[in-house]
Write a protein that holds these residues in place. Sequence first.
Motif, mmCIF file in Angstrom:
data_model
loop_
_atom_site.group_PDB
_atom_site.id
_atom_site.type_symbol
_atom_site.label_atom_id
_atom_site.label_comp_id
_atom_site.label_asym_id
_atom_site.label_seq_id
_atom_site.Cartn_x
_atom_site.Cartn_y
_atom_site.Cartn_z
ATOM 1 N N LEU A 264 0.955 60.605 -103.186
ATOM 2 C CA LEU A 264 -0.543 59.852 -103.059
ATOM 3 C C LEU A 264 0.013 58.323 -103.190
ATOM 4 O O LEU A 264 -0.617 57.454 -102.544
ATOM 5 N N VAL A 265 0.706 57.844 -104.247
ATOM 6 C CA VAL A 265 0.943 56.278 -104.295
ATOM 7 C C VAL A 265 1.896 56.108 -103.060
ATOM 8 O O VAL A 265 1.615 54.748 -102.597
ATOM 9 N N GLY A 266 2.853 56.731 -102.614
ATOM 10 C CA GLY A 266 3.477 56.183 -101.497
ATOM 11 C C GLY A 266 2.491 56.004 -100.327
ATOM 12 O O GLY A 266 2.747 55.232 -99.638
ATOM 13 N N THR A 267 1.643 56.946 -100.040
ATOM 14 C CA THR A 267 0.660 56.727 -99.213
ATOM 15 C C THR A 267 -0.201 55.620 -99.061
ATOM 16 O O THR A 267 -0.515 54.801 -98.251
ATOM 17 N N GLY A 268 -0.605 55.562 -100.311
ATOM 18 C CA GLY A 268 -1.411 54.127 -100.743
ATOM 19 C C GLY A 268 -0.704 52.773 -100.428
ATOM 20 O O GLY A 268 -1.387 51.781 -100.272
ATOM 21 N N LEU A 269 0.709 52.992 -100.324
ATOM 22 C CA LEU A 269 1.480 51.849 -100.080
ATOM 23 C C LEU A 269 2.000 51.638 -98.672
ATOM 24 O O LEU A 269 2.877 50.826 -98.561
ATOM 25 N N GLY A 270 1.531 52.346 -97.817
ATOM 26 C CA GLY A 270 1.790 52.767 -96.505
ATOM 27 C C GLY A 270 3.191 53.069 -96.132
ATOM 28 O O GLY A 270 3.824 52.679 -95.271
ATOM 29 N N ASN A 271 3.931 53.841 -96.989
ATOM 30 C CA ASN A 271 5.380 54.505 -96.774
ATOM 31 C C ASN A 271 5.272 55.687 -96.015
ATOM 32 O O ASN A 271 4.514 56.193 -95.585
ATOM 33 N N LYS A 272 6.370 55.840 -95.129
ATOM 34 C CA LYS A 272 6.867 56.862 -94.645
ATOM 35 C C LYS A 272 7.381 57.981 -95.502
ATOM 36 O O LYS A 272 8.256 57.592 -96.125
ATOM 37 N N VAL A 273 6.717 59.187 -95.519
ATOM 38 C CA VAL A 273 7.262 60.123 -96.577
ATOM 39 C C VAL A 273 8.000 61.251 -95.726
ATOM 40 O O VAL A 273 7.318 61.816 -94.890
ATOM 41 N N VAL A 274 9.045 61.402 -96.310
ATOM 42 C CA VAL A 274 9.930 62.434 -95.507
ATOM 43 C C VAL A 274 10.016 63.799 -96.333
ATOM 44 O O VAL A 274 10.442 63.850 -97.537
ATOM 45 N N LEU A 275 9.528 64.721 -95.574
ATOM 46 C CA LEU A 275 9.375 66.216 -96.331
ATOM 47 C C LEU A 275 10.394 66.967 -96.065
ATOM 48 O O LEU A 275 10.942 67.103 -94.728
ATOM 49 N N ALA A 276 10.703 67.933 -96.997
ATOM 50 C CA ALA A 276 11.794 69.175 -96.585
ATOM 51 C C ALA A 276 10.969 70.303 -97.238
ATOM 52 O O ALA A 276 10.599 70.183 -98.460
ATOM 53 N N ARG A 277 10.838 71.272 -96.466
ATOM 54 C CA ARG A 277 10.425 72.508 -97.032
ATOM 55 C C ARG A 277 11.169 73.272 -97.926
ATOM 56 O O ARG A 277 10.635 73.992 -98.876
ATOM 57 N N ARG A 278 12.394 73.042 -97.681
ATOM 58 C CA ARG A 278 13.366 73.705 -98.705
ATOM 59 C C ARG A 278 14.631 72.924 -99.017
ATOM 60 O O ARG A 278 14.943 72.080 -98.281
ATOM 61 N N PHE A 279 14.876 72.867 -100.183
ATOM 62 C CA PHE A 279 16.021 71.867 -100.846
ATOM 63 C C PHE A 279 17.139 72.580 -100.435
ATOM 64 O O PHE A 279 17.638 73.502 -100.767
ATOM 65 N N ASP A 280 18.040 71.328 -99.997
ATOM 66 C CA ASP A 280 19.491 71.737 -100.020
ATOM 67 C C ASP A 280 20.380 70.390 -99.995
ATOM 68 O O ASP A 280 19.816 69.297 -99.780
ATOM 69 N N ALA A 281 21.206 70.129 -101.100
ATOM 70 C CA ALA A 281 21.568 69.022 -101.574
ATOM 71 C C ALA A 281 22.233 68.335 -100.523
ATOM 72 O O ALA A 281 21.883 67.246 -100.570
ATOM 73 N N GLU A 282 23.173 68.689 -99.700
ATOM 74 C CA GLU A 282 23.692 67.834 -98.521
ATOM 75 C C GLU A 282 22.704 67.373 -97.601
ATOM 76 O O GLU A 282 22.548 66.346 -97.239
ATOM 77 N N ARG A 283 21.829 68.295 -97.200
ATOM 78 C CA ARG A 283 20.819 67.945 -96.400
ATOM 79 C C ARG A 283 19.789 66.828 -96.826
ATOM 80 O O ARG A 283 19.354 65.874 -95.874
#
Length: 552
Positions: A264-283
Amino acid sequence: MASVLYSAQQRVAHTLEAVRALKSLRDKGITDPRKPMETLRTARESQVFGPPATAVRHAARVWPERPALADERGEMTYRELDEASNALARGLQRLGVTPGTVIGLLARDHRGLLLSMVAAGKLGARVALMNTGFAKPQFAQVCERENVKVVLHDSEFLGLLDALPADLPRVLSWVDEGTQLPDGATTLDALIAANAKAPLPTPKKPGGVVILTSGTTGLPKGAPRDKTSPLATVQVVDRIDFPSQGTMVIVSPIFHSTGLATWLVGTGLGNKVVLARRFDAERTLRLIADHGADMLVAVPTMLHRMVELDPAIREKYETSSLKAIVIAGSALSPELSVRTAEVFGPVLYNLYGSTECAVATVARPEDLAIAPGTAGRSPTTCEVVLFDDDGTRIRAKNVTGRIFIRSGSPFKGYTDGRHKQIIDGYMSSGDVGHFDDRGLLFVDGRDDDMIVSGGENVFPQEVENLLLERPDIFDAAVVGVADVEFGKRLRAFVVPEPGEKPDPDEIKVYVKNNLARYKVPRDVIFLDDLPRNATGKLLRRVLVEYEAPAHP
């Protein structure tokens, strides 16, 4: 007379606090004094659309062509996100969603999750964010309790839907490749394609969002957020340096408080939010490098796996763009605090709070440099105090007590009618902790995790932190198990570092040499992994119920 004077002092203090909050919001870029009409419009909209729809509508007006998100399917701009959510809202209307309808949303972090929350806000519908780690009985019970009338879900959770009434409308928010869909299945993409993108009429009141507690001690409770004060944002931004029109990688689940608040904060500041459906440390390192991310949002167990990667793997990815790593959801060990600074530099922010209390404290990098593992200090509009078991305020330093919080985002009670304990306007967090000589908060553990062994009180986190300092231990947990002589005895569960074979007797000697005798585990059991939920919280009850192999 004294009570009247106290009330007057409180009003003055809260007024000054509001002034400081407004200044912080301006300094952090949440409000723009050059655009007063946009600020007022956004504040008004937050009272009817709710935070997700308000944040996206605001960003679509100010930065329409900036990328709003990036996931496995590519990028979407804020204009595209806003328009697609309008079309989805119309599609949901045709499925019977009206103001106040409860939508159960069971989805991982991707565009479908965000579109669903925003569309619901535009309809005045209520969203219950479901835990992706649910088993079928939990999912069915929570849907019934929250009065869910429509379910939006990823295709991987099709099996859970068997537990719900067959006539309950459902929409697929994400479809994995190769998935065989049921006859007549409706997808989110199909609803968007079939409906107009024009804005909808403004709802009369917000539907709200229900965030579920972690459920580490039983069925998760629902903590609703119907309406949020614009000043509530200051809790998150006051002590955390968010990028503006930059890039954030969020691997913490957005169905839970930290992921949602930072999106929410990131969106309010106009950021691009990169999402990952599953966590992987190297990815995750690859995402940071490929997108030149300014901020990473994770839970401590994720960060732990990243810093424990082989240095040769870490060195393949350029992560110098990172200016902030925000973690929350479970305890930060001093060892992880130090290791993160060694690997990524002084960029770590440790956020302490709860689903009910929102943000309580934040430790900034400079706090963690002098006090590794600290939970830090309270942001503007929040305050943390300690009470003893009799409800008496503890003001002394280095004295452990129950943690209570006054929040700028007050909690009004669970959806099942229960509430947290409140003393003098401060709400229990369920944790115990202490303040050091500098006034920094340390969380010593959960109140109900305390083990009484032979009449002595032991908080397992202290023993766990000590074990984690060993180079041959990757992860550790300590629980109390029944004992005829002592009532409870300590049992340690240890995940060795790859290639290491720690000796259980040597581990006991190590604890004995560093802590009091009654804190030494009687048993040491080795596991491949510790049971944790999707937000990284340790499932202690699973370990308490663990049947240790009998000694020969």
